[in-house]
Design a protein around this motif. Sequence first.
Motif, PDB file in Angstrom:
ATOM      1  N   LEU A 189     -51.788   7.168 -34.001  1.00 20.96           N
ATOM      2  CA  LEU A 189     -52.535   7.435 -32.762  1.00 20.96           C
ATOM      3  C   LEU A 189     -51.875   6.819 -31.533  1.00 20.96           C
ATOM      4  O   LEU A 189     -51.876   7.405 -30.450  1.00 20.96           O
ATOM      5  N   LYS A 190     -51.262   5.656 -31.687  1.00 22.41           N
ATOM      6  CA  LYS A 190     -50.730   4.960 -30.497  1.00 22.41           C
ATOM      7  C   LYS A 190     -49.654   5.786 -29.806  1.00 22.41           C
ATOM      8  O   LYS A 190     -49.412   5.616 -28.602  1.00 22.41           O
ATOM      9  N   ASN A 191     -49.033   6.704 -30.544  1.00 20.20           N
ATOM     10  CA  ASN A 191     -47.967   7.518 -29.943  1.00 20.20           C
ATOM     11  C   ASN A 191     -48.504   8.454 -28.868  1.00 20.20           C
ATOM     12  O   ASN A 191     -47.781   8.806 -27.923  1.00 20.20           O
ATOM     13  N   PRO A 251     -39.311   1.494 -22.549  1.00 20.47           N
ATOM     14  CA  PRO A 251     -38.503   2.718 -22.517  1.00 20.47           C
ATOM     15  C   PRO A 251     -37.754   2.960 -23.833  1.00 20.47           C
ATOM     16  O   PRO A 251     -37.221   4.034 -24.054  1.00 20.47           O
ATOM     17  N   LEU A 252     -37.759   1.959 -24.732  1.00 19.84           N
ATOM     18  CA  LEU A 252     -37.154   2.199 -26.057  1.00 19.84           C
ATOM     19  C   LEU A 252     -38.017   3.145 -26.884  1.00 19.84           C
ATOM     20  O   LEU A 252     -37.559   3.740 -27.849  1.00 19.84           O
ATOM     21  N   SER A 253     -39.290   3.274 -26.497  1.00 21.70           N
ATOM     22  CA  SER A 253     -40.180   4.182 -27.221  1.00 21.70           C
ATOM     23  C   SER A 253     -39.865   5.615 -26.831  1.00 21.70           C
ATOM     24  O   SER A 253     -39.873   5.976 -25.647  1.00 21.70           O
ATOM     25  N   ARG A 254     -39.618   6.454 -27.851  1.00 17.94           N
ATOM     26  CA  ARG A 254     -39.336   7.855 -27.575  1.00 17.94           C
ATOM     27  C   ARG A 254     -40.541   8.544 -26.958  1.00 17.94           C
ATOM     28  O   ARG A 254     -40.405   9.404 -26.072  1.00 17.94           O
ATOM     29  N   ASN A 255     -41.750   8.185 -27.428  1.00 18.24           N
ATOM     30  CA  ASN A 255     -42.956   8.813 -26.890  1.00 18.24           C
ATOM     31  C   ASN A 255     -43.168   8.403 -25.429  1.00 18.24           C
ATOM     32  O   ASN A 255     -43.538   9.236 -24.591  1.00 18.24           O
ATOM     33  N   TYR A 256     -42.924   7.142 -25.132  1.00 14.43           N
ATOM     34  CA  TYR A 256     -43.033   6.674 -23.740  1.00 14.43           C
ATOM     35  C   TYR A 256     -42.062   7.475 -22.865  1.00 14.43           C
ATOM     36  O   TYR A 256     -42.421   7.951 -21.777  1.00 14.43           O
ATOM     37  N   ARG A 257     -40.856   7.716 -23.375  1.00 17.36           N
ATOM     38  CA  ARG A 257     -39.839   8.427 -22.587  1.00 17.36           C
ATOM     39  C   ARG A 257     -40.218   9.890 -22.376  1.00 17.36           C
ATOM     40  O   ARG A 257     -39.955  10.474 -21.330  1.00 17.36           O
ATOM     41  N   VAL A 258     -40.893  10.477 -23.373  1.00 16.80           N
ATOM     42  CA  VAL A 258     -41.380  11.853 -23.191  1.00 16.80           C
ATOM     43  C   VAL A 258     -42.385  11.887 -22.042  1.00 16.80           C
ATOM     44  O   VAL A 258     -42.306  12.725 -21.136  1.00 16.80           O
ATOM     45  N   GLY A 259     -43.301  10.926 -22.053  1.00 14.65           N
ATOM     46  CA  GLY A 259     -44.309  10.871 -20.988  1.00 14.65           C
ATOM     47  C   GLY A 259     -43.680  10.632 -19.632  1.00 14.65           C
ATOM     48  O   GLY A 259     -44.040  11.279 -18.639  1.00 14.65           O
TER      49      GLY A 259
END
Length: 342
Positions: A189-191, A251-259
């Motif tokens: 869910l956190k993604n 920013p290492l999170s791929r999901n964060y980078r998508v957002g």
Amino acid sequence: MKHSVCVLGGGSFGTALANIMAKNGHQVSQWMRNEEQVEEINLTGLNSRYLPNAPLHRELLATSNLEQAIRDSDTVFVSIPSKSFEQVVQRIEPLLTADKILISTTKGFNPNRFELMSDVLRRNPITQRIGVLSGPNLAKEIAAGQMTGSVVASSDDQVRQRVIELLKSPTFRVYESKDSKGVELAGALKNIYAIVCGLAKALNVGENTMSMIMTRSLAEMSRFAVHFGANPMTFLGLAGMGDLIATCTSPLSRNYRVGFAIGSGQDLNEAVGGIGEVAEGVNTLKMVVDEAQKHGLYMPLAKGLSKLLFDNAKLESLIGSMMTGEQKWDVEFATNEENSNV
Ligand SMILES: NC(=O)C1=CN([C@@H]2O[C@H](COP(=O)(O)OP(=O)(O)OC[C@H]3O[C@@H](n4cnc5c(N)ncnc54)[C@H](OP(=O)(O)O)[C@@H]3O)[C@@H](O)[C@H]2O)C=CC1
Ligand SMILES: O=C(CO)COP(=O)(O)O
């Protein structure tokens, strides 16, 4: 005791975990489908596509021979994205024996039906020695030797102890949980909310807003998970709050980078295509919003993001749905019909 381990998946996280276990002196084979990647890792000690700056332990053996890798292992970690998890697990099923331990590290839902990865593992008739690993575990930071905490969840004490024995190191601490449902749902869910936070950051919101979004994200995650049998207290731990903080701020999170890419004006395909690695939150968003609708679960952030990504709604609608929705209790684990709160 030294174990023989197989990690399925040659990506960021599979490689980071395989390297820890090889450094700990265990016999580790990392299976991947790309022959050139196998050759590169075995010849150069580098996985240049996924962890280019992380020299790998010389005893880590990359292989494309799935049968041999599984046959020689007493513990199997599955680090395959949710979209392909079921098909890979089906391939290893004939190779399983009752004594093998299976650990999912995948944070997502089966796109073919609403189920978690441990449910996919549990369908095999041979071994039920199953666990899940989750937590604030950004692979590149693990590979760089940053202090990291993770949580292994299983009802089987021996499964939990095995994972701790394999992974504990001066920079990697493994905590235990018996709430597999909660730990696994938290990781998936956190993604969704990492995408929301990346998007918000691209809009230059301040720390007050980011903190409110993350707190309301935790409320939505735990509300959904408790409905499906999770322990709400799990969300105060590494798999819940811990992973939410790491993924929603890095920013290492791929999901964060998508957002962030979407908040910067890219459409969903451009944003995902630009990452070059898996972003589990997109499929998770689709499945969670559908289930929340079916079960009457109040998840305004997830619902607003879904409208933005899949129904071409305007960005203001996402912000609007959070800021102008009816005021709710600060802390509660209830559906939107109830007002119980803690
Ligand atoms: N990266 C991280 O920081 C963390 C990731 N996770 C979770 O771990 C899981 C794996 O993530 P991660 O390693 O980062 O993903 P990556 O995108 O870095 O790598 C995915 C890996 O899976 C392989 N793969 C994809 N489809 C198939 C298939 N059909 N058959 C065989 N192999 C396949 C890819 O192979 P190929 O290169 O050939 O496409 C690649 O080796 C995800 O669910 C993620 O959420 C959990 C904690 C941290
Ligand atoms: O789960 C992760 C860190 O705990 C990795 O997050 P991303 O999949 O968004 O990169």
